[in-house]
Scaffold this active site. Structure first.
Site, PDB file in Angstrom:
ATOM      1  N   ASP A   1      97.458  48.323  44.160  1.00 32.80           N
ATOM      2  CA  ASP A   1      97.171  47.187  42.871  1.00 32.80           C
ATOM      3  C   ASP A   1      96.303  47.758  41.944  1.00 32.80           C
ATOM      4  O   ASP A   1      95.922  47.385  40.915  1.00 32.80           O
ATOM      5  CB  ASP A   1      96.718  46.128  43.571  1.00 32.80           C
ATOM      6  N   ASN A   2      96.240  49.004  42.134  1.00 28.73           N
ATOM      7  CA  ASN A   2      95.245  49.898  41.305  1.00 28.73           C
ATOM      8  C   ASN A   2      96.194  50.693  39.984  1.00 28.73           C
ATOM      9  O   ASN A   2      96.650  51.671  40.107  1.00 28.73           O
ATOM     10  CB  ASN A   2      94.379  50.878  41.729  1.00 28.73           C
TER      11      ASN A   2
ATOM     12  N   GLU B   1      91.113  44.839  57.162  1.00 30.34           N
ATOM     13  CA  GLU B   1      90.126  43.584  57.128  1.00 30.34           C
ATOM     14  C   GLU B   1      90.929  42.271  57.715  1.00 30.34           C
ATOM     15  O   GLU B   1      92.168  42.544  57.574  1.00 30.34           O
ATOM     16  CB  GLU B   1      89.451  43.305  55.709  1.00 30.34           C
TER      17      GLU B   1
ATOM     18  N   CYS C   1      77.482  39.034  23.624  1.00 25.52           N
ATOM     19  CA  CYS C   1      76.648  37.966  23.376  1.00 25.52           C
ATOM     20  C   CYS C   1      77.028  36.677  24.208  1.00 25.52           C
ATOM     21  O   CYS C   1      76.262  35.845  24.660  1.00 25.52           O
ATOM     22  CB  CYS C   1      76.635  37.780  22.135  1.00 25.52           C
TER      23      CYS C   1
ATOM     24  N   ASN D   1      93.709  40.970  55.512  1.00 21.50           N
ATOM     25  CA  ASN D   1      94.728  41.614  55.296  1.00 21.50           C
ATOM     26  C   ASN D   1      95.880  41.213  56.403  1.00 21.50           C
ATOM     27  O   ASN D   1      97.240  41.374  56.190  1.00 21.50           O
ATOM     28  CB  ASN D   1      94.700  43.238  56.037  1.00 21.50           C
TER      29      ASN D   1
ATOM     30  N   VAL E   1      94.226  59.158  46.017  1.00 23.77           N
ATOM     31  CA  VAL E   1      95.081  60.163  45.245  1.00 23.77           C
ATOM     32  C   VAL E   1      94.308  59.975  43.916  1.00 23.77           C
ATOM     33  O   VAL E   1      94.715  59.160  43.245  1.00 23.77           O
ATOM     34  CB  VAL E   1      96.524  59.768  45.383  1.00 23.77           C
TER      35      VAL E   1
ATOM     36  N   ARG F   1      99.429  39.136  55.398  1.00 23.78           N
ATOM     37  CA  ARG F   1     100.490  39.602  54.657  1.00 23.78           C
ATOM     38  C   ARG F   1     101.027  41.286  54.986  1.00 23.78           C
ATOM     39  O   ARG F   1     102.170  41.730  54.930  1.00 23.78           O
ATOM     40  CB  ARG F   1     100.495  39.577  53.037  1.00 23.78           C
TER      41      ARG F   1
END
Length: 940
Positions: free
Chosen positions: A538-539, A471, A594, A474, A514, A477
């Site tokens: 980052d996951n 994208e 709530c 991206n 993976v 960096r």
């Protein structure tokens, strides 16, 4: 970007804006930087500051490309060496490619003791690398004497040692020293005393330091505090004193406080004054004397160069002794002395001509962040020296012969001078699996290319996988990608760019996640063929899965992550260190159901509510609807089964959607208007009906007190831009899921006004249904809730009517679920979330968030900047060399850093826990088992 207060290209800079903020971004876009020295360190800094988005960068260098440079400068190619191009000529166009908003020019003029430095006045920051100390001092004195001073940074990497020096002038004001976002903290009580003591609700930590100030809002009783700022004196993690409150009215209830950001002024001394009495940052507390020891050693190296016009020769014992003697002389002149580290100095002498690319990357990341601080006044600057050594990389190699470190005339000579030929060959043979080709992945691949990891001729290989496409955001960096790569796969594009840096690399690219679903590809046989695994994700859950596969297959794992200016690295070696999965991070705190539904108190609640509404209306319901009609052959069959008393899961919700299904644009607008009425007026009226403002709890306290906020119904006004944005975005999304066309003209205020004139708003009648107030209650599953007989009869009647009126066509039995996409401003997704969140915030008297903050929270965006990414990848790659060398436990380092403060902390990894278990077998033999437990050092 233009030089005035231009509009920031959010599609490119969004992740960085969350780190730096718009004020700093504007400041960068008006700043010019001069950078001298296009070696490995210089090109790292160039890459990072151009990606960040300064106005102008002048790259300066006088040297020609050599084969040696191919192992340290990722923007120099073999053809540049063959054609004997100047380094700056080779590098400049490739650096310029990184960011179209930055003007990059070059200079190859002499910069020495005779150069007129007046040309530097047009720059706001000057950075010197590969410069003699005498030149550094001269340029620094010139910069320091200017009004305003030119910010000066010098940095060097020689073999295993690196340094950074900063001088930003006599008075350097920083408007935001930490960069941390001030949070609202709710108040439990305030004493009427001298001093008055504030206690946070539910003993929440306030995160304050003595001397900071807070401003108060919505305080009940002690109303004189509201809108005022008070300096705090911290008493505990959840309480602090605020001075005399004895003459104020008694506190009754509610209120919150927010930390006030106060500018701070930093004072710098020149390089000349700092040489004998340096202020240093200590990164490794297991080696507290190391910064001063490296300071003395590197100053001695400067003297050696002045005296001999060269660096010490690799492996020359005589040069090492000369350097050691010079170090002792330098150390004797220091005001704060440390013992001379003989081993460090000898290693420095042996490796000074060499280059460790990962060390240049790590230090280049930190130095680049200091450049951004210098030109923006954002974050606390380095005061004033930073030293880092990689002695652990070379200490185990000292017994090797001098021949090991001698040049061979290839691109790895710089590396070979540091780690020897045998370890270089091991790197070439390496088989590595890297999961993720984002920001850290791109930086890691650059390090792999420079280190020669996975060469085809040595039967090595780097296998990478990433299912994502590139994208525009991206590009800020993930430096291997360019605008023409957008919407191409990250992994294959990164592989191609890596081979461009080093054509000898064997890189195999996959597009897989993976996870358990790909265990047929990444099976035990695959893992057993590897030497190590690198995660660049980052996951967290994916990382845990990868770690479990590495543990079960006894493979080393190198893990890292960044969040804004923060970064961490973790080294995991089987039977040596504890692993990633051994320690669970505390679960992410969920917002009670709530609170989201009825009682929001902070902007995060309204943003999450809006995001949930998007998921429910435009993702979940259309998915369920389409799935239902794919499962059931026809509406007639469904009707027969329901008439026979059969319960079909989801049928009530599906028939409800079918009966209310719009067929044209006007109906979508009408639905949007009714949603406005429901969300922002009727909800408030119902809550105030169920809980009037004077409602009290059993203990006599008010129901509507902090953190609960009473809602105020909103009256629809099409002239209000927020109301209009909600109507248009909601109508567009409904048109999208129902496949209804509309034109640009349909979105105009005139067209919307015409449609709304015919929309009838039913009269509000309060309901007596119970409103959930229990914070532990979970969201009910609407599909599985039992239906009343009346609801069943209504559903059957609606389906009968739909069939009778020929409204059950294939087109009407199909809906198109949306996929929330935060970065596409044309799709209306963020328009809906931002407008819905802001309207709900206004209804509850919460200050709305701007679109940028709303996007970050709704999209769960992790703030990111190239400086931290480069630093973390460099630190990981240093550990990789140690793992490949089979070094002992004491050689390895985990790291946590925050470049904003700046803080860098290197620690030993946690050792694997070993428990001796004895038991008596029927054969009366004693068996000893070592049971391995696992641990996590995950910072965020």
């Amino acid at each position: 970007m233009a030089t005035d207060l231009m509009e920031i290209d959010d599609s490119l800079y969004s992740r960085q804006r969350y780190v730096l903020g718009d004020s700093a971004m504007h400041q960068m876009a008006q700043s010019s930087v001069f950078l001298s020295g296009m070696g490995g360190l210089g090109v790292e800094i160039a890459k990072n500051i151009v990606l960040a988005g300064v106005k102008t960068v002048t790259l300066h260098d006088t040297k020609q490309c050599e084969t040696w440079d191919l192992g340290s400068n990722f923007f120099i190619r073999k053809e540049d060496v063959l054609s004997q191009r100047r380094r700056v000529e080779a590098v400049c166009p490739r650096v310029a490619e990184l960011n179209p908003y930055v003007h990059v020019d070059m200079s190859s003029s002499a910069l020495d003791d005779n150069t007129d430095l007046g040309f530097l006045r047009r720059y706001q920051c000057v950075i010197l690398t590969e410069a003699r100390l005498s030149l550094q001092k001269r340029v620094n004195e010139f910069c320091h004497s200017q009004q305003p001073p030119i910010r000066f940074i010098s940095c060097d990497v020689y073999g295993i040692c690196a340094r950074v020096f900063c001088d930003f002038g006599e008075e350097f004001e920083v408007f935001d020293p930490t960069g941390e976002e001030p949070k609202e903290v709710f108040i439990q009580s305030i004493t009427q005393d001298n001093p008055g003591v504030v206690t946070c609700m539910d003993n929440q930590p306030h995160g304050l330091q003595t001397g900071q100030s807070v401003v108060f809002r919505e305080v009940g009783g002690m109303v004189e505090l509201n809108g005022t700022s008070r300096q705090v004196s911290v008493l505990s993690s959840h309480s602090f004193a605020i001075g005399d409150t004895s003459q104020l009215q008694p506190y009754t209830h509610g209120g919150f406080f927010v930390m006030v950001k106060t500018p701070k002024t930093y004072r710098f001394e020149t390089l000349e004054r700092q040489l004998c009495d340096p202020r240093v940052l200590t990164p490794d507390f297991s080696k507290p004397e190391a910064p001063l020891q490296i300071h003395a050693g590197m100053l001695a190296l400067d003297t050696f160069q002045e005296q001999h016009s060269r660096l010490p020769n690799t492996g020359c014992l005589q040069d090492a002794e000369v350097l050691l003697k010079l170090t002792e002389e330098v150390n004797a002149a220091l005001k704060s002395k440390a013992s001379v580290n003989t081993e460090l100095v000898r290693c420095l002498s042996r490796t000074a001509r060499g280059t460790l690319p990962p060390l240049a990357a790590a230090v280049g990341g930190l130095a680049s962040q200091e450049v951004l601080k210098a030109i923006t006044g954002k974050f606390a600057p380095l005061q004033q020296w930073f030293y880092l050594d990689a002695i652990e990389v070379v200490k185990p190699l000292q017994p090797l012969s001098a021949e090991e470190f001698s040049p061979r005339g290839d691109r790895y000579d710089g590396l070979r001078a540091c780690i020897g030929d045998s370890l270089c060959l091991q790197l070439h043979k390496l088989r590595v699996f890297m999961v993720g080709c984002g920001a850290i992945g791109c930086e890691m691949l650059k390090n792999f290319a420079l280190l020669g990891i996975g060469l085809a001729k040595s039967s090595g290989e780097v296998c990478i996988t990433d299912p994502d496409l590139i994208e525009k955001s991206n590009l800020n960096r993930q430096f291997l990608f360019r605008p023409h790569h957008i919407q191409k796969p990250k992994s294959t594009t990164a592989a191609e760019a890596t081979r461009d840096i080093n054509p000898d690399l064997q890189v195999e690219a996959h597009l897989n996640k993976v996870c358990p679903a790909t265990e047929n590809i990444y099976n035990d046989s695959f893992y057993s063929s590897l030497n190590l695994v690198v995660t660049a994700l980052d996951n967290v859950e994916a990382r845990r899965y990868v770690d479990s596969r590495c543990v079960s297959n006894q493979r080393p794992l190198l893990d890292s992550g960044t969040m804004g200016t923060k970064g961490h690295t973790e080294i995991i070696v089987p039977n040596l260190t504890e692993s990633y999965n051994s320690h669970r991070d505390p679960p992410e705190e969920e917002i009670p159901f709530c609170t989201l539904k009825s009682f929001p108190s902070v902007i995060e609640h309204t943003i999450q509510w809006a995001r949930d509404k998007f998921e429910s209306a435009f993702v979940h319901k259309p998915s369920m609807y389409s799935s239902f009609w794919q499962t059931h052959s026809s509406a007639e069959v469904v009707l027969q089964r329901m008439q026979a008393g059969e319960s079909l899961e989801g049928s009530f919700q599906v028939i409800k959607l079918l009966s209310r299904q719009p067929t044209q644009w006007d109906q979508c607008v009408a639905i949007a208007r009714l949603k406005f009425e429901k969300y922002f007026k009727r909800k408030a009226l119902q809550l105030l009906h169920s809980f009037p403002l004077d409602t009290r709890l059993k203990d006599g306290s008010l129901f509507w007190q902090s953190p609960k906020r009473p809602p105020a119904p909103l009256e629809f006004d099409l002239k209000d831009s927020l109301h209009f944005a909600f109507i248009v975005s909601t109508a567009r999304l409904f048109a999208g899921i129902y496949n209804i066309p509309y034109s640009e003209r349909d979105l105009s205020e005139e067209a919307i006004t015409r449609i709304l004139a015919d929309v009838k708003i039913p009269e509000y009648r309060p309901s007596e249904k119970c409103i959930e107030t229990d914070e532990s209650a979970k969201k009910p599953d609407q599909i599985k809730m039992p239906l009343s007989s009346e609801e069943e009869r209504d559903a059957i009647a609606h389906l009968e009517q739909a069939i009778a009126t020929d409204r059950v066509t294939p087109e009407r039995l199909r809906m198109s679920p949306l996929q929330f996409e935060k970065d596409d401003d044309s799709n209306g997704h963020m328009d809906f979330v931002a407008s819905a969140s802001s309207l709900r915030a206004i209804m509850y008297s919460i200050e709305p968030a701007d679109r940028l903050k709303t996007k970050r929270i709704a999209g769960k965006i992790i703030p990111a900047i190239a400086t931290a990414t480069a630093a973390v990848a460099g630190l990981v790659a240093l550990e990789l060399i140690k793992v490949v060398g089979g070094f002992g436990f004491e050689s390895h380092k985990n790291c946590f850093f925050n470049l904003a403060i700046p803080v860098v902390v290197l620690t030993e990894p946690a050792a694997v826990k070993q428990t001796l278990i004895r038991y008596t077998h029927h054969t009366r033999l004693l068996h000893t088992f070592h049971v391995t437990f696992v641990f996590c050092f995950f910072v965020f």
